[in-house]
Scaffold this motif. Structure first.
Motif, PDB file in Angstrom:
ATOM      1  N   ALA A 218     -52.515 -32.003 -74.062  1.00  7.36           N
ATOM      2  CA  ALA A 218     -51.415 -32.451 -74.911  1.00  7.36           C
ATOM      3  C   ALA A 218     -50.662 -33.601 -74.248  1.00  7.36           C
ATOM      4  CB  ALA A 218     -50.464 -31.290 -75.185  1.00  7.36           C
ATOM      5  N   PHE A 219     -50.040 -34.428 -75.062  1.00  2.70           N
ATOM      6  CA  PHE A 219     -49.358 -35.604 -74.543  1.00  2.70           C
ATOM      7  C   PHE A 219     -48.159 -35.264 -73.659  1.00  2.70           C
ATOM      8  CE2 PHE A 219     -51.054 -37.623 -78.602  1.00  2.70           C
ATOM      9  CZ  PHE A 219     -52.138 -38.191 -77.958  1.00  2.70           C
ATOM     10  N   ASP A 220     -47.598 -34.064 -73.816  1.00  2.00           N
ATOM     11  CA  ASP A 220     -46.465 -33.666 -72.990  1.00  2.00           C
ATOM     12  C   ASP A 220     -46.862 -32.735 -71.854  1.00  2.00           C
ATOM     13  OD1 ASP A 220     -47.074 -31.535 -74.620  1.00  2.00           O
ATOM     14  OD2 ASP A 220     -45.015 -31.135 -75.249  1.00  2.00           O
ATOM     15  N   SER A 221     -48.160 -32.618 -71.564  1.00  2.00           N
ATOM     16  CA  SER A 221     -48.609 -31.807 -70.432  1.00  2.00           C
ATOM     17  C   SER A 221     -48.249 -32.525 -69.125  1.00  2.00           C
ATOM     18  CB  SER A 221     -50.118 -31.581 -70.505  1.00  2.00           C
ATOM     19  OG  SER A 221     -50.820 -32.806 -70.321  1.00  2.00           O
ATOM     20  N   PRO A 222     -48.061 -31.774 -68.032  1.00  2.00           N
ATOM     21  CA  PRO A 222     -47.699 -32.422 -66.761  1.00  2.00           C
ATOM     22  C   PRO A 222     -48.677 -33.517 -66.340  1.00  2.00           C
ATOM     23  CG  PRO A 222     -47.375 -30.047 -66.602  1.00  2.00           C
ATOM     24  CD  PRO A 222     -48.070 -30.295 -67.921  1.00  2.00           C
ATOM     25  N   GLY A 223     -49.969 -33.260 -66.521  1.00  2.00           N
ATOM     26  CA  GLY A 223     -50.953 -34.258 -66.123  1.00  2.00           C
ATOM     27  C   GLY A 223     -50.852 -35.535 -66.927  1.00  2.00           C
ATOM     28  N   MET A 224     -50.737 -35.409 -68.242  1.00  2.00           N
ATOM     29  CA  MET A 224     -50.645 -36.602 -69.078  1.00  2.00           C
ATOM     30  C   MET A 224     -49.346 -37.362 -68.809  1.00  2.00           C
ATOM     31  SD  MET A 224     -53.398 -37.160 -70.699  1.00  2.00           S
ATOM     32  CE  MET A 224     -52.738 -38.499 -71.693  1.00  2.00           C
ATOM     33  N   LEU A 225     -48.248 -36.655 -68.568  1.00  2.00           N
ATOM     34  CA  LEU A 225     -46.985 -37.345 -68.288  1.00  2.00           C
ATOM     35  C   LEU A 225     -47.085 -38.170 -67.009  1.00  2.00           C
ATOM     36  CD1 LEU A 225     -44.356 -34.638 -69.269  1.00  2.00           C
ATOM     37  CD2 LEU A 225     -44.808 -36.793 -70.446  1.00  2.00           C
ATOM     38  N   GLU A 226     -47.757 -37.638 -66.002  1.00  2.00           N
ATOM     39  CA  GLU A 226     -47.937 -38.404 -64.765  1.00  2.00           C
ATOM     40  C   GLU A 226     -48.786 -39.652 -65.020  1.00  2.00           C
ATOM     41  OE1 GLU A 226     -49.417 -37.723 -60.127  1.00  2.00           O
ATOM     42  OE2 GLU A 226     -49.012 -36.003 -61.435  1.00  2.00           O
ATOM     43  N   ILE A 227     -49.813 -39.512 -65.829  1.00  2.00           N
ATOM     44  CA  ILE A 227     -50.655 -40.665 -66.171  1.00  2.00           C
ATOM     45  C   ILE A 227     -49.857 -41.685 -66.979  1.00  2.00           C
ATOM     46  CG2 ILE A 227     -52.702 -41.389 -67.449  1.00  2.00           C
ATOM     47  CD1 ILE A 227     -53.853 -38.550 -66.783  1.00  2.00           C
ATOM     48  N   PHE A 228     -49.037 -41.228 -67.910  1.00  2.00           N
ATOM     49  CA  PHE A 228     -48.211 -42.139 -68.699  1.00  2.00           C
ATOM     50  C   PHE A 228     -47.239 -42.922 -67.803  1.00  2.00           C
ATOM     51  CE2 PHE A 228     -48.854 -39.213 -72.543  1.00  2.00           C
ATOM     52  CZ  PHE A 228     -49.815 -40.050 -73.091  1.00  2.00           C
ATOM     53  N   ARG A 229     -46.719 -42.269 -66.789  1.00  2.00           N
ATOM     54  CA  ARG A 229     -45.806 -42.967 -65.864  1.00  2.00           C
ATOM     55  C   ARG A 229     -46.542 -44.096 -65.141  1.00  2.00           C
ATOM     56  NH1 ARG A 229     -44.300 -37.403 -64.788  1.00  2.00           N
ATOM     57  NH2 ARG A 229     -42.336 -36.952 -65.885  1.00  2.00           N
ATOM     58  N   GLU A 230     -47.798 -43.833 -64.779  1.00  2.00           N
ATOM     59  CA  GLU A 230     -48.593 -44.885 -64.127  1.00  2.00           C
ATOM     60  C   GLU A 230     -48.890 -46.013 -65.108  1.00  2.00           C
ATOM     61  OE1 GLU A 230     -50.135 -46.385 -60.598  1.00  2.00           O
ATOM     62  OE2 GLU A 230     -48.959 -44.574 -60.982  1.00  2.00           O
ATOM     63  N   MET A 231     -49.180 -45.674 -66.355  1.00  2.00           N
ATOM     64  CA  MET A 231     -49.377 -46.706 -67.387  1.00  2.00           C
ATOM     65  C   MET A 231     -48.156 -47.615 -67.489  1.00  2.00           C
ATOM     66  SD  MET A 231     -51.038 -44.936 -70.734  1.00  2.00           S
ATOM     67  CE  MET A 231     -52.112 -43.537 -70.506  1.00  2.00           C
ATOM     68  N   ALA A 232     -46.985 -46.984 -67.510  1.00  2.00           N
ATOM     69  CA  ALA A 232     -45.755 -47.759 -67.642  1.00  2.00           C
ATOM     70  C   ALA A 232     -45.574 -48.713 -66.465  1.00  2.00           C
ATOM     71  CB  ALA A 232     -44.558 -46.820 -67.762  1.00  2.00           C
ATOM     72  N   LYS A 233     -45.868 -48.246 -65.254  1.00  2.00           N
ATOM     73  CA  LYS A 233     -45.755 -49.105 -64.071  1.00  2.00           C
ATOM     74  C   LYS A 233     -46.669 -50.317 -64.184  1.00  2.00           C
ATOM     75  CE  LYS A 233     -44.680 -45.309 -60.886  1.00  2.00           C
ATOM     76  NZ  LYS A 233     -45.203 -44.508 -59.747  1.00  2.00           N
ATOM     77  N   LEU A 234     -47.834 -50.107 -64.795  1.00  2.00           N
ATOM     78  CA  LEU A 234     -48.825 -51.180 -64.916  1.00  2.00           C
ATOM     79  C   LEU A 234     -48.594 -52.058 -66.145  1.00  2.00           C
ATOM     80  CD1 LEU A 234     -52.012 -49.128 -63.956  1.00  2.00           C
ATOM     81  CD2 LEU A 234     -50.897 -50.902 -62.580  1.00  2.00           C
ATOM     82  N   GLY A 235     -47.606 -51.702 -66.956  1.00  2.00           N
ATOM     83  CA  GLY A 235     -47.341 -52.490 -68.163  1.00  2.00           C
ATOM     84  C   GLY A 235     -48.390 -52.310 -69.235  1.00  2.00           C
ATOM     85  N   MET A 236     -49.043 -51.142 -69.251  1.00  2.00           N
ATOM     86  CA  MET A 236     -50.063 -50.877 -70.255  1.00  2.00           C
ATOM     87  C   MET A 236     -49.438 -50.233 -71.491  1.00  2.00           C
ATOM     88  SD  MET A 236     -53.129 -49.680 -67.667  1.00  2.00           S
ATOM     89  CE  MET A 236     -54.568 -50.191 -68.610  1.00  2.00           C
ATOM     90  N   VAL A 237     -50.195 -50.180 -72.576  1.00  2.00           N
ATOM     91  CA  VAL A 237     -49.705 -49.728 -73.880  1.00  2.00           C
ATOM     92  C   VAL A 237     -50.525 -48.522 -74.314  1.00  2.00           C
ATOM     93  CG1 VAL A 237     -49.448 -50.366 -76.306  1.00  2.00           C
ATOM     94  CG2 VAL A 237     -48.973 -52.053 -74.509  1.00  2.00           C
ATOM     95  N   ALA A 238     -49.855 -47.461 -74.794  1.00  2.00           N
ATOM     96  CA  ALA A 238     -50.538 -46.242 -75.206  1.00  2.00           C
ATOM     97  C   ALA A 238     -50.539 -46.107 -76.720  1.00  2.00           C
ATOM     98  CB  ALA A 238     -49.860 -45.023 -74.580  1.00  2.00           C
ATOM     99  N   ASN A 239     -51.726 -45.931 -77.299  1.00  2.00           N
ATOM    100  CA  ASN A 239     -51.879 -45.631 -78.722  1.00  2.00           C
ATOM    101  C   ASN A 239     -52.274 -44.166 -78.829  1.00  2.00           C
ATOM    102  OD1 ASN A 239     -54.205 -46.509 -81.363  1.00  2.00           O
ATOM    103  ND2 ASN A 239     -52.043 -46.079 -81.547  1.00  2.00           N
ATOM    104  N   LEU A 240     -51.445 -43.358 -79.522  1.00  2.00           N
ATOM    105  CA  LEU A 240     -51.532 -41.903 -79.445  1.00  2.00           C
ATOM    106  C   LEU A 240     -51.816 -41.288 -80.804  1.00  2.00           C
ATOM    107  CD1 LEU A 240     -48.361 -41.406 -77.221  1.00  2.00           C
ATOM    108  CD2 LEU A 240     -50.718 -41.741 -76.460  1.00  2.00           C
ATOM    109  N   HIS A 241     -52.848 -40.473 -80.867  1.00  2.00           N
ATOM    110  CA  HIS A 241     -53.193 -39.774 -82.089  1.00  2.00           C
ATOM    111  C   HIS A 241     -52.087 -38.809 -82.485  1.00  2.00           C
ATOM    112  CE1 HIS A 241     -55.705 -37.775 -85.095  1.00  2.00           C
ATOM    113  NE2 HIS A 241     -55.255 -36.625 -84.610  1.00  2.00           N
TER     114      HIS A 241
END
Length: 262
Positions: free
Chosen positions: A122-145
């Motif tokens: 799930a998008f709010d799981s601890p693992g995904m949240l950590e990955i999303f934080r790394e995306m944000a640092k890299l300036g990447m964009v998330a498209n979410l189902h």
């Protein structure tokens, strides 16, 4: 009524293919990327973006790597394609390393991420949240189902700086009080949150005019979900709406280009 040739058009939500097993549409006639690319061009789309979708082993990160390398190969063969990539919430370190590799390749789009399809969590799981934080640092964009209300609220609280594009507005009626009206109001109320209009929603008359008035044209991006949905139907349905030229320019390409830094 405007025509496709009146605008630059970027379909920001598609699922291209390298092999027939990646043709995920229910009635998909395209069995090769050459056919897929030709169909996108026939619809009037100038460029298109998104991930390769194929069910595999959700317990093996090599499958995620395989799909991402497929996207890079397709990008190198088809200049109209902008690749999107996958990550996996059960493989945080591997996913973060993959983000850095893909960023070095010039990739900025992550997704469409499809938890039910690839078992990524799930998008709010601890693992995904950590990955999303790394995306944000890299300036990447998330498209979410289709994001749930709980996931949406967690994401804006925990990763406010991440640019999030929710996919599929959905229907206006919902037993969970999280239908198209509520989802689009959420988009209107939060920074760094956008909606792509692929999938359910656009076939309802006056859908796009209503939500441009609610959110502003700068918050909405054109997407078809090809080949699950028809690129032609979605594009001509969009052009049938009562938007101004300036609003169409934002929805059809301008917003995606701004968000992606194109």
């Amino acid at each position: 009524m405007f025509k496709p040739e009146d605008f630059e058009i970027i379909d920001m939500h598609v699922h291209p293919l390298e092999t027939p097993s990646q043709a995920i549409g229910a009635y998909t006639p395209e069995k090769s990327m050459d056919e897929f690319d030709a169909e996108m061009r026939r619809a009037g789309v100038d460029r298109y973006a998104g991930c390769v979708a194929e069910k595999g082993d959700p317990d093996d990160f090599k499958w995620i790597e395989h799909l991402n390398r497929t996207a890079l190969r397709l990008r190198d063969r088809f200049p109209h394609y902008i690749p999107g990539i996958h990550v996996h919430g059960s493989f945080v370190d591997e996913s973060c390393a993959e983000l850095h590799k893909m960023k070095a390749e010039g990739v900025k789009l992550v997704g469409e991420l499809i938890p039910y399809f690839l078992g990524t969590g799930a998008f709010d799981s601890p693992g995904m949240l950590e990955i999303f934080r790394e995306m944000a640092k890299l300036g990447m964009v998330a498209n979410l189902h289709h994001v749930t209300q709980q996931e949406a609220e967690t994401l804006v609280r925990e990763v406010p700086q991440l640019v999030k594009i929710f996919a599929h507005p959905g229907e206006p009626w919902s037993s969970e009080n999280w239908g198209a009206f509520e989802r689009m109001q959420f988009v209107a109320d939060h920074d760094n949150v956008y909606m792509d209009i692929s999938g359910t929603g656009l076939f309802r008359w006056n859908f796009l005019r209503h939500f441009v008035d609610l959110c502003g044209a700068e918050k909405i991006l054109y997407g078809s979900d090809m080949p699950t949905c028809s690129a032609g139907m979605n594009l001509y349905g969009t052009l049938f709406e009562h938007l101004t030229r300036e609003e169409f320019e934002l929805v059809l390409a301008g917003n995606f280009k701004r968000i992606m830094g194109i």
